[in-house]
Design a protein around this motif. Structure first.
Motif, PDB file in Angstrom:
ATOM      1  N   LEU A   1       0.813  -1.207   0.000  1.00  0.00           N
ATOM      2  CA  LEU A   1       0.000   0.000   0.000  1.00  0.00           C
ATOM      3  C   LEU A   1       0.850   1.263   0.000  1.00  0.00           C
ATOM      4  O   LEU A   1       1.711   1.427   0.861  1.00  0.00           O
ATOM      5  CB  LEU A   1      -0.887   0.043   1.254  1.00  0.00           C
ATOM      6  N   ASP A   2       0.566   2.169  -0.920  1.00  0.00           N
ATOM      7  CA  ASP A   2       1.104   3.514  -0.843  1.00  0.00           C
ATOM      8  C   ASP A   2       0.317   4.238   0.256  1.00  0.00           C
ATOM      9  O   ASP A   2      -0.875   3.972   0.437  1.00  0.00           O
ATOM     10  CB  ASP A   2       0.926   4.211  -2.193  1.00  0.00           C
TER      11      ASP A   2
ATOM     12  N   LYS B   1      -5.122 -10.246   6.741  1.00  0.00           N
ATOM     13  CA  LYS B   1      -4.104 -10.351   5.696  1.00  0.00           C
ATOM     14  C   LYS B   1      -2.908  -9.466   6.051  1.00  0.00           C
ATOM     15  O   LYS B   1      -3.074  -8.345   6.529  1.00  0.00           O
ATOM     16  CB  LYS B   1      -4.662  -9.880   4.346  1.00  0.00           C
ATOM     17  N   PRO B   2      -1.697  -9.944   5.775  1.00  0.00           N
ATOM     18  CA  PRO B   2      -0.533  -9.083   5.997  1.00  0.00           C
ATOM     19  C   PRO B   2      -0.432  -8.003   4.923  1.00  0.00           C
ATOM     20  O   PRO B   2      -0.926  -8.183   3.806  1.00  0.00           O
ATOM     21  CB  PRO B   2       0.644 -10.049   5.917  1.00  0.00           C
ATOM     22  N   PHE B   3       0.191  -6.893   5.284  1.00  0.00           N
ATOM     23  CA  PHE B   3       0.435  -5.834   4.311  1.00  0.00           C
ATOM     24  C   PHE B   3       1.644  -5.031   4.739  1.00  0.00           C
ATOM     25  O   PHE B   3       2.078  -5.093   5.881  1.00  0.00           O
ATOM     26  CB  PHE B   3      -0.792  -4.930   4.141  1.00  0.00           C
ATOM     27  N   LEU B   4       2.170  -4.298   3.771  1.00  0.00           N
ATOM     28  CA  LEU B   4       3.279  -3.395   4.041  1.00  0.00           C
ATOM     29  C   LEU B   4       3.003  -2.096   3.301  1.00  0.00           C
ATOM     30  O   LEU B   4       2.187  -2.051   2.393  1.00  0.00           O
ATOM     31  CB  LEU B   4       4.611  -4.020   3.618  1.00  0.00           C
ATOM     32  N   PHE B   5       3.675  -1.056   3.741  1.00  0.00           N
ATOM     33  CA  PHE B   5       3.538   0.238   3.097  1.00  0.00           C
ATOM     34  C   PHE B   5       4.746   0.494   2.213  1.00  0.00           C
ATOM     35  O   PHE B   5       5.871   0.168   2.581  1.00  0.00           O
ATOM     36  CB  PHE B   5       3.429   1.352   4.139  1.00  0.00           C
ATOM     37  N   ALA B   6       4.519   1.069   1.041  1.00  0.00           N
ATOM     38  CA  ALA B   6       5.578   1.512   0.144  1.00  0.00           C
ATOM     39  C   ALA B   6       5.354   3.004  -0.049  1.00  0.00           C
ATOM     40  O   ALA B   6       4.351   3.411  -0.632  1.00  0.00           O
ATOM     41  CB  ALA B   6       5.494   0.783  -1.186  1.00  0.00           C
ATOM     42  N   THR B   7       6.260   3.819   0.468  1.00  0.00           N
ATOM     43  CA  THR B   7       5.991   5.248   0.495  1.00  0.00           C
ATOM     44  C   THR B   7       7.256   6.078   0.558  1.00  0.00           C
ATOM     45  O   THR B   7       8.306   5.592   0.963  1.00  0.00           O
ATOM     46  CB  THR B   7       5.088   5.580   1.703  1.00  0.00           C
ATOM     47  N   GLY B   8       7.116   7.298   0.159  1.00  0.00           N
ATOM     48  CA  GLY B   8       8.179   8.269   0.348  1.00  0.00           C
ATOM     49  C   GLY B   8       8.035   8.961   1.684  1.00  0.00           C
ATOM     50  O   GLY B   8       8.914   9.697   2.120  1.00  0.00           O
ATOM     51  N   TYR B   9       6.910   8.742   2.352  1.00  0.00           N
ATOM     52  CA  TYR B   9       6.638   9.340   3.659  1.00  0.00           C
ATOM     53  C   TYR B   9       7.130   8.431   4.774  1.00  0.00           C
ATOM     54  O   TYR B   9       7.373   7.254   4.566  1.00  0.00           O
ATOM     55  CB  TYR B   9       5.132   9.562   3.857  1.00  0.00           C
ATOM     56  N   GLY B  10       7.188   8.970   5.956  1.00  0.00           N
ATOM     57  CA  GLY B  10       7.545   8.184   7.126  1.00  0.00           C
ATOM     58  C   GLY B  10       6.310   7.691   7.852  1.00  0.00           C
ATOM     59  O   GLY B  10       5.184   8.070   7.525  1.00  0.00           O
ATOM     60  N   PRO B  11       6.491   6.864   8.863  1.00  0.00           N
ATOM     61  CA  PRO B  11       5.367   6.283   9.596  1.00  0.00           C
ATOM     62  C   PRO B  11       4.568   7.301  10.393  1.00  0.00           C
ATOM     63  O   PRO B  11       3.445   7.023  10.797  1.00  0.00           O
ATOM     64  CB  PRO B  11       6.042   5.268  10.528  1.00  0.00           C
TER      65      PRO B  11
END
Length: 125
Positions: free
Chosen positions: A55-56, A76-86
């Motif tokens: 996810l962006d 479901k597992p997921f991860l973030f793909a981003t230029g931002y931080g958490p």
């Protein structure tokens, strides 16, 4: 897992989405659903059959956390793909893995292996 993992990909920039999708395929997995906005992503999050999601965080000015909540409810597992931080995420989502853009195939591979150590160990390369 001989066929690799199935991936739900949410990214609003078409070129970045295609690049990530290509990396997923190169790693032996497949993208089974894609979305570039919160509305479509929310529908897919609840109905598509996938092993995990990428996810962006920011989709055309809207944050993806409602989509993440739906995926989390499905377990479901997921991860973030981003230029931002958490720091842009609600606190409960900050513990999720984050890939910082620009993403390399090695980073993506490592993240998938951390989410699915047994499945990726069995995947042919």
């Amino acid at each position: 897992m001989a066929d690799g993992l199935s991936v739900f990909l949410v990214e609003d920039e078409a070129l970045i989405r295609m690049m990530i999708a290509d990396m997923v395929v190169e790693l032996g997995h497949r993208v089974v659903a894609e979305a570039d906005n919160v509305r479509d992503a929310s529908a897919f999050a609840m109905t598509a059959q996938y092993d995990f999601a990428i996810l962006d965080i920011n989709l055309k000015g809207l944050y993806v956390d409602p989509v993440a909540d739906l995926i989390e409810r499905r377990g479901k597992p997921f991860l973030f793909a981003t230029g931002y931080g958490p720091e842009l995420l609600p606190s409960l989502l900050r513990r999720r893995p984050i890939l910082r853009k620009p993403i390399s195939i090695d980073q993506l591979k490592g993240m998938i292996e951390s989410l699915f150590p047994k499945a990726t160990a069995e995947a042919p390369r």
